[in-house]
Design a protein around this motif. Structure first.
Motif, short mmCIF file in Angstrom:
data_model
loop_
_atom_site.label_atom_id
_atom_site.label_comp_id
_atom_site.label_asym_id
_atom_site.label_seq_id
_atom_site.Cartn_x
_atom_site.Cartn_y
_atom_site.Cartn_z
N ASN A 64 -14.94 -8.50 7.45
CA ASN A 64 -14.94 -6.81 7.98
C ASN A 64 -13.66 -6.79 8.77
O ASN A 64 -13.08 -5.81 8.29
CB ASN A 64 -16.03 -6.61 8.72
N ILE A 65 -13.56 -7.57 9.74
CA ILE A 65 -12.18 -7.21 10.68
C ILE A 65 -11.05 -7.51 9.57
O ILE A 65 -9.88 -6.70 9.73
CB ILE A 65 -12.19 -8.40 11.91
N PHE A 66 -10.84 -8.65 9.16
CA PHE A 66 -9.82 -8.45 8.02
C PHE A 66 -9.47 -7.89 7.11
O PHE A 66 -8.52 -7.34 6.89
CB PHE A 66 -9.96 -10.41 7.72
N GLY A 67 -10.60 -7.25 6.49
CA GLY A 67 -10.50 -6.25 5.56
C GLY A 67 -9.95 -5.00 5.99
O GLY A 67 -9.14 -4.27 5.42
N GLY A 68 -10.60 -4.79 7.27
CA GLY A 68 -10.27 -3.36 7.88
C GLY A 68 -8.69 -3.36 8.35
O GLY A 68 -7.93 -2.40 8.09
N PHE A 69 -8.32 -4.62 8.71
CA PHE A 69 -6.95 -4.71 8.88
C PHE A 69 -5.87 -4.67 8.00
O PHE A 69 -4.85 -4.07 7.94
CB PHE A 69 -6.52 -6.05 9.80
N LEU A 70 -6.27 -5.18 6.72
CA LEU A 70 -5.35 -5.16 5.44
C LEU A 70 -5.43 -3.80 5.01
O LEU A 70 -4.46 -3.33 4.40
CB LEU A 70 -6.10 -5.94 4.40
N ALA A 71 -6.62 -3.05 4.70
CA ALA A 71 -6.65 -1.56 4.47
C ALA A 71 -5.83 -0.88 5.20
O ALA A 71 -5.13 0.14 4.90
CB ALA A 71 -8.05 -1.03 4.71
N PHE A 72 -5.78 -1.03 6.67
CA PHE A 72 -4.77 -0.13 7.67
C PHE A 72 -3.46 -0.57 7.11
O PHE A 72 -2.68 0.38 7.30
CB PHE A 72 -5.05 -0.55 9.17
N CYS A 73 -3.05 -1.85 6.93
CA CYS A 73 -1.57 -1.91 6.60
C CYS A 73 -1.44 -1.50 5.26
O CYS A 73 -0.15 -0.92 5.18
CB CYS A 73 -1.61 -3.58 6.57
N VAL A 74 -2.18 -1.50 4.30
CA VAL A 74 -1.89 -0.94 3.02
C VAL A 74 -1.63 0.43 3.06
O VAL A 74 -0.51 1.24 2.52
CB VAL A 74 -2.84 -1.04 1.97
N LEU A 75 -2.38 1.11 4.02
CA LEU A 75 -2.52 2.91 4.25
C LEU A 75 -1.25 3.11 4.74
O LEU A 75 -0.60 3.81 4.39
CB LEU A 75 -3.60 3.21 5.03
N ALA A 76 -0.74 2.44 5.81
CA ALA A 76 0.32 2.56 6.61
C ALA A 76 1.90 2.41 5.90
O ALA A 76 2.78 3.09 5.75
CB ALA A 76 0.42 1.58 7.99
N THR A 77 1.52 1.27 4.89
CA THR A 77 2.68 0.98 4.02
C THR A 77 2.88 2.18 3.18
O THR A 77 4.05 2.73 2.86
CB THR A 77 2.79 -0.54 3.31
N VAL A 78 1.92 2.68 2.31
CA VAL A 78 1.74 3.93 1.56
C VAL A 78 2.56 5.00 2.26
O VAL A 78 3.42 5.86 1.67
CB VAL A 78 0.67 4.09 0.85
N VAL A 79 2.22 5.30 3.39
CA VAL A 79 2.26 6.39 4.11
C VAL A 79 3.76 6.66 4.35
O VAL A 79 4.57 7.53 4.33
CB VAL A 79 1.52 6.75 5.31
N GLN A 80 4.29 5.44 4.96
CA GLN A 80 5.63 5.19 5.36
C GLN A 80 6.46 5.31 3.98
O GLN A 80 7.76 6.05 4.35
CB GLN A 80 5.89 3.94 6.05
N PHE A 81 6.40 4.79 3.07
CA PHE A 81 7.13 4.89 1.81
C PHE A 81 7.16 6.23 1.29
O PHE A 81 8.22 6.67 0.86
CB PHE A 81 6.71 3.88 0.78
N PHE A 82 6.03 6.94 1.17
CA PHE A 82 6.08 8.33 0.88
C PHE A 82 6.89 9.28 1.93
O PHE A 82 7.62 10.09 1.35
CB PHE A 82 4.38 8.80 0.82
N ALA A 83 6.87 8.79 3.04
CA ALA A 83 7.63 9.75 4.07
C ALA A 83 9.31 9.43 3.82
O ALA A 83 10.04 10.24 4.05
CB ALA A 83 7.31 9.54 5.59
#
Length: 271
Positions: A64-83
């Motif tokens: 759960n912890i590892f999955g949440g961390f990966l989801a956060f990294c994916v979301l942060a990557t998408v948001v930053q590339f979009f910006a």
């Protein structure tokens, strides 16, 4: 636009560019660092699975912890590339390199220097402006002096309480158990505070800062009242003498600070 307004505007432009460089540096770090962190995390997860849980299931808490961390990294990557790459980007300097911003900053500073040289007011006006800035400098010196004075008092009280507590605990417990741990902690505190007080010298720093502030304030008062050593008939001579004296006081303060930053052997050599 007046000379003062023009110079102020140049300073604002330079400050704005420096802030933009800081923001852009953080954007670039996030833009490239987050995908690297994502890939590294996936690699670490695969290696952990192979070495520790090859023939068993990974604990649910870790999953759960590892999955949440990966989801956060994916979301942060998408948001930053979009910006960074979208048409209506919210970033002020999207797709702009740090090298370009630093070049703009150098050019802005060069323009400020050239304009300041062209628009420089007479010496008497600069000296008057210098005098008006000194109350802020005196206030800063007093604040720093009060800070070091409070730090010195705090260290001294730690020494007093720690030394008394060591003696008290030693006398109270016989044999020293279970107070041995307390004695070790108190003795360590006394040793660390003594060493820090001798190295940083907050008492001496507070005294030097207060002395410099008092001297500068004394010269300001003498200039305003027109008493010695600023009792010349010519105001320009008074202002020149005042600026020279204050700069000498500030240079002496910096020299004392440098001496305090040096080891004892170095201080003796400087003196």
């Amino acid at each position: 636009m007046s000379t003062t307004d023009a110079l102020i505007q140049y300073r604002r432009d330079i400050a704005d560019l420096k802030q933009r460089i800081k923001n852009r540096r953080l954007q670039v770090i996030g833009l490239y660092g987050t995908p690297i962190l994502l890939v590294s995390s996936v690699s670490v997860g695969v290696i952990g699975k192979v070495y520790f849980w090859l023939h068993s299931d990974v604990p649910s808490a870790i999953t759960n912890i590892f999955g949440g961390f990966l989801a956060f990294c994916v979301l942060a990557t998408v948001v930053q590339f979009f910006a960074e790459f979208s048409v209506d980007t919210p970033w002020e300097d999207a797709k702009t390199s740090l090298k370009s911003l630093r070049l703009d900053l150098e050019l802005a500073e060069e323009r400020r220097i050239l304009e300041a040289r062209r628009l420089t007011p007479p010496a008497i006006e600069r000296q008057s402006s210098y005098r008006e800035r000194l109350p802020g400098e005196i206030a800063r010196l007093r604040v720093e002096s009060a800070h070091y004075r409070r730090l010195h008092l705090f260290m001294q009280w730690l020494l007093f309480v720690g030394s008394a507590a060591v003696s008290g605990v030693t006398a109270w417990y016989d044999p020293p158990q279970p107070a041995k741990g307390i004695l070790i902690v108190l003795g360590s505190i006394v040793t660390v505070v003594t060493a820090a007080s001798g190295y940083f010298k907050p008492r001496e720093r507070a005294f030097n800062l207060q002395q410099t502030a008092d001297s500068m304030e004394q010269h300001i008062t003498a200039l305003e009242l027109g008493i010695a050593p600023y009792n010349y008939v010519d105001d320009e001579a008074n202002m020149e003498s005042f600026a020279t004296t204050v700069e000498r006081l500030r240079a002496e303060q910096r020299m004392r600070e440098q001496q305090l930053d040096q080891p004892q052997q170095g201080q003796r050599e400087v003196i």
